[in-house]
Design an enzyme around this catalytic site. Structure first.
Site, PDB file in Angstrom:
ATOM      1  N   SER A 189       0.988  -5.068   1.028  1.00  0.00           N
ATOM      2  CA  SER A 189       1.021  -5.362  -0.577  1.00  0.00           C
ATOM      3  C   SER A 189       2.000  -6.151  -0.914  1.00  0.00           C
ATOM      4  CB  SER A 189       1.386  -3.903  -1.079  1.00  0.00           C
ATOM      5  OG  SER A 189       2.343  -3.370  -0.594  1.00  0.00           O
TER       6      SER A 189
ATOM      7  N   ASP B  11       8.316  -1.797  -9.151  1.00  0.00           N
ATOM      8  CA  ASP B  11       7.742  -0.213  -9.204  1.00  0.00           C
ATOM      9  C   ASP B  11       8.328   0.560  -8.044  1.00  0.00           C
ATOM     10  OD1 ASP B  11       6.640  -1.143  -6.786  1.00  0.00           O
ATOM     11  OD2 ASP B  11       4.526  -1.085  -7.417  1.00  0.00           O
TER      12      ASP B  11
ATOM     13  N   HIS C  22       7.784  -1.910  -4.593  1.00  0.00           N
ATOM     14  CA  HIS C  22       7.645  -3.220  -4.640  1.00  0.00           C
ATOM     15  C   HIS C  22       8.659  -4.096  -5.193  1.00  0.00           C
ATOM     16  CE1 HIS C  22       3.694  -1.605  -3.873  1.00  0.00           C
ATOM     17  NE2 HIS C  22       3.661  -2.522  -2.708  1.00  0.00           N
TER      18      HIS C  22
END
Length: 361
Positions: A37, A325, A328
């Protein structure tokens, strides 16, 4: 007849410089991205998974809004792509590049997938994802397409000049080893054994990419996975700033990856491998304006619990945060680490090459 106004010499110089910069070729002909991610730019959007972020407030600072990047704006790979002289959109996600069987992606492709890992089972509790083994198979699809377009010899020459970025391994810990209720790896292996098994599998995957024509490798270490807001909340810090056992496990992986890079450079003399783990200094943070080191900019609780809540309102001063978040980094942090990986050479930031030096090799 009135004469045409003449540009003053400084203005003429700037105009010529601007035109030349606009026509400048990227430092390498193509750039291929493998990972999770931290690098995903949209490959998970249409997968049945909790690990996707094609919704607000993700992309609030990105020109196109939510694109599937796990960030408020650009991710680290976007900034490195720009450092190398490409446009962000030159490197599409494989999910988009694969829609047209006749499309040839000569500038590169991004295969990264949120929640993916080195091991195939990593991240499976969140739903579908594209593990590294599958990312490598997807790359073979693109190689075949390039070979049809250019011919085998020219394709081989092109691919040997590209940079191949691999930033993966985080999920093999936070979405595998440290979730014993879903995975049995922590019952099978001690942290030391797991790092050895993981790096051994990774080495075979890297060599597979070499066998497919890759010659310039940027291999990223696992970061401080015990410091994001989500992991600190879930595991507890027991008085420390971060979750020490997670960071210690990540360090075991990195301590094996660094000598692997040395070994690969010895064994494959026609290729270049470098280890990267960009770590900002206190001065770097001060110059960047980042002052919030522990909090998340958005309300977390989405996805598996670590993502932004759909349509929640994020913080105003996003450039001051390390974390966007629960796990991340923010665009500001991505810009900082990308700049370090690209040109700052230290014992961890770029060994033996920075991205810039790798491009020049």
């Amino acid at each position: 007849m009135a004469s045409k106004p003449k540009l003053p010499i400084p203005s003429l110089f700037l105009l010529v410089l601007t035109i030349n910069l606009a026509k400048a070729e990227p430092q390498v002909p193509c750039y291929f991205i493998f990972g999770d991610s931290l690098s995903d730019n949209g490959n998970n959007n249409n997968l049945p998974t909790l690990a996707k972020v094609n919704y607000p407030p993700y992309g609030i600072d990105f020109p196109e809004g939510p694109t599937g990047r796990f960030c408020n704006g650009r991710n680290m790979q976007d900034f490195i792509v720009e450092h190398l002289g490409f446009q962000i959109y030159d490197i599409p996600p494989f999910a988009e590049a694969n829609k047209d069987d006749d499309q040839c992606n000569l500038k590169g492709v991004n295969y990264a997938s949120g929640s993916a890992g080195i091991r195939d089972e990593t991240g499976q509790k969140l739903g579908e994802r594209v593990p590294l083994n599958e990312q490598l198979r997807n790359h073979k699809t693109i190689i075949s397409r390039i070979s049809r377009e250019l011919g085998d010899s020219s394709a081989k020459e092109l691919l040997s000049q590209c940079i191949y970025s691999l930033a993966i391994g985080n999920n093999d810990y936070i979405n595998n080893y440290f979730q014993p209720e879903f995975y049995n790896t922590s019952l099978q292996y001690t942290p030391e054994q797991y790092a050895a098994v993981l790096v051994e599998q990774y080495s075979q995957q890297i060599k597979s990419l070499y066998n497919d024509g890759a010659r310039k490798f940027a291999l990223y270490g696992v970061g401080l996975i015990g410091c994001p807001p989500y992991t600190r909340e879930v595991y507890g810090t027991i008085g420390s700033v971060c979750v020490d056992k997670l960071n210690a496990a990540a360090n075991l992986f990195n301590e094996r990856l660094m000598p692997l890079v040395e070994e690969l450079n010895r064994d494959f003399t026609d290729a270049k491998f470098t280890y990267l783990n960009p770590s900002p200094t206190v001065i770097d943070y001060a110059l960047s304006g980042i002052v919030n080191f522990l909090g998340s900019c958005c309300e977390i609780g989405g996805g598996g619990g670590e993502l932004c809540v759909v349509n929640s309102k994020p913080c105003i001063f996003r450039n001051q945060y390390i974390f966007w978040d629960g796990v991340h980094p923010s665009e500001a942090m991505n810009k900082l680490t990308a700049g370090i990986a690209y040109q700052t050479k230290t014992s961890t930031n770029g060994v033996p090459f920075t991205i810039q030096e790798l491009a020049e090799e």
